[in-house]
Design a protein around this motif. Sequence first.
Motif, PDB file in Angstrom:
ATOM      1  N   VAL A   1      26.566  -9.732  19.136  1.00 46.37           N
ATOM      2  CA  VAL A   1      26.849 -10.422  17.597  1.00 46.37           C
ATOM      3  C   VAL A   1      27.496  -9.367  16.659  1.00 46.37           C
ATOM      4  O   VAL A   1      26.874  -8.279  16.311  1.00 46.37           O
ATOM      5  CB  VAL A   1      25.770 -11.143  16.986  1.00 46.37           C
TER       6      VAL A   1
ATOM      7  N   VAL B   1      32.500 -11.469  17.067  1.00 47.03           N
ATOM      8  CA  VAL B   1      31.435 -12.351  17.756  1.00 47.03           C
ATOM      9  C   VAL B   1      30.366 -12.908  16.508  1.00 47.03           C
ATOM     10  O   VAL B   1      29.809 -11.933  16.010  1.00 47.03           O
ATOM     11  CB  VAL B   1      30.529 -11.596  19.014  1.00 47.03           C
ATOM     12  N   SER B   2      30.313 -14.130  16.190  1.00 43.18           N
ATOM     13  CA  SER B   2      29.605 -14.492  15.423  1.00 43.18           C
ATOM     14  C   SER B   2      28.026 -15.196  15.739  1.00 43.18           C
ATOM     15  O   SER B   2      27.386 -15.592  14.953  1.00 43.18           O
ATOM     16  CB  SER B   2      30.549 -15.612  14.631  1.00 43.18           C
ATOM     17  N   GLY B   3      28.033 -15.406  16.966  1.00 44.20           N
ATOM     18  CA  GLY B   3      26.710 -15.935  17.696  1.00 44.20           C
ATOM     19  C   GLY B   3      26.621 -15.745  19.025  1.00 44.20           C
ATOM     20  O   GLY B   3      27.650 -15.379  19.797  1.00 44.20           O
ATOM     21  N   ASN B   4      25.225 -15.927  19.525  1.00 44.74           N
ATOM     22  CA  ASN B   4      25.160 -15.586  21.085  1.00 44.74           C
ATOM     23  C   ASN B   4      24.523 -16.922  21.573  1.00 44.74           C
ATOM     24  O   ASN B   4      23.840 -16.798  22.609  1.00 44.74           O
ATOM     25  CB  ASN B   4      24.256 -14.430  21.222  1.00 44.74           C
TER      26      ASN B   4
END
Length: 451
Positions: free
Chosen positions: A37, A81-84
């Motif tokens: 992230v 990438v803002s979340g996983n």
Amino acid sequence: MTQSVDLEWLSQQITDASVKGITHAASTLIRDGQIAVGMQMPAVRELAERLGVSPATVSAAWAQLKKQKVLAGKGRSGVWVSGNSVMPRPIRFEKIGNYGENVKASLAMASPDPTLLPDLRQAMLAGIASPQLNSYQREAISPQLQDAVTPRWPYPAEAWLATDGGFDAMNLIVQTLLSPGDRVVIEDPTATRLLDILDNIGAEILPLPCDEQGPIPSALSTLMQKSPAMFIYQPRTHSATGHSVSQRRSAELARVLANSSTIIVEDDGIGDLSRWPVFSLGFHYPERVLHVHSFSKAYGPDLRLAVLSGTAEMVKRLQAWRNFGVSWTSRILQDAVAWMLNDEQTQQRIQQAKATYAQRRQQLLAALAKRGLVLEERDGLSVWIPVESEQYAMITLAARGIAVLPGERCSINSRQFIRVSAALLPFAQLDSIADAIVIASGRELNLNPEL
């Protein structure tokens, strides 16, 4: 300093350079922690060049992950990438009805009145008596239900499939027949959950404007130049606006769709509660029409039953996808509906319910007209009301404890509006509700006692 994902490394991890393949590979790497992230993704054009695809392919994959809240950003700032956690959710639908504890009149959901639904006791006994009960045979539809729907169907269909409600059928069609990035023409506005379903698959939505007779042929003709994979529309009693497609309009749409291979999906969500017949495009193009008829609103939401039709090949594909999970719809529920379709008292009950809903809708329209807001009398369980500002309308109504559906939940480019359910309208509050709606619409309240 923000760390960037190595272009060479990422391109080697993507073995399938389709929209679906890029989406799956990137989401897997992010979920597994191989891409953390906060990391910056490679530029769309550079990754596309390395994979040997067009930039539009990579953009469509990133758009899908943005909808799932995994990626964020655009333009010069790039994508990061803002979340996983990839967790698809029907965002528009989940927002409906979240108005707190101060609601005095809940008019957001176009739900049927339980007191107007048929008595299910005899129907369920008929369902329990199904000769195929408890069989593991994966049949698409019970023989009893097929025999009951065939003479009522709006065109001579080749094959049928029973599903767990209308939206289950629509989700099944979209999941089976579309791929991420496919273009889909759909009415604007439309049913909230249809937009959620298309967002979830990563389709490119092409909004189609409508008038009082349904989709506008000239607008559809323009959108057909983009070679859409699918065209979805509601052939009668539209869930948002209440319009129905006339026989003339259906013929005009058929001419526009003549020289294409686009799959045509008809979503008849209100079913037998509509006061209009269905003019199905299946008469013109049975080889590429899927027609969905829901029985939930007329016969009972807990029956969770709809029937779809299509070619034998299309139904076979849909059934194959269902075999990953439920495989078939309860024969008890199928045969209960089959019994009701042939029961004279049940059919009389449906007609009485239809008349009662029309009366309630007309009472709301009359109360609004008395206050200077004159609207066309259409059909359905709701009333479509144009407003100057949805935000102002929602705030105004919420302050008075009235919950309605804002147009933004079911539209992309259409004009500002709210949808007010009349199916369960509390008539003791009719005057105060009508006052509030007129004020919320942005019009001056002008009470005319002569109306």
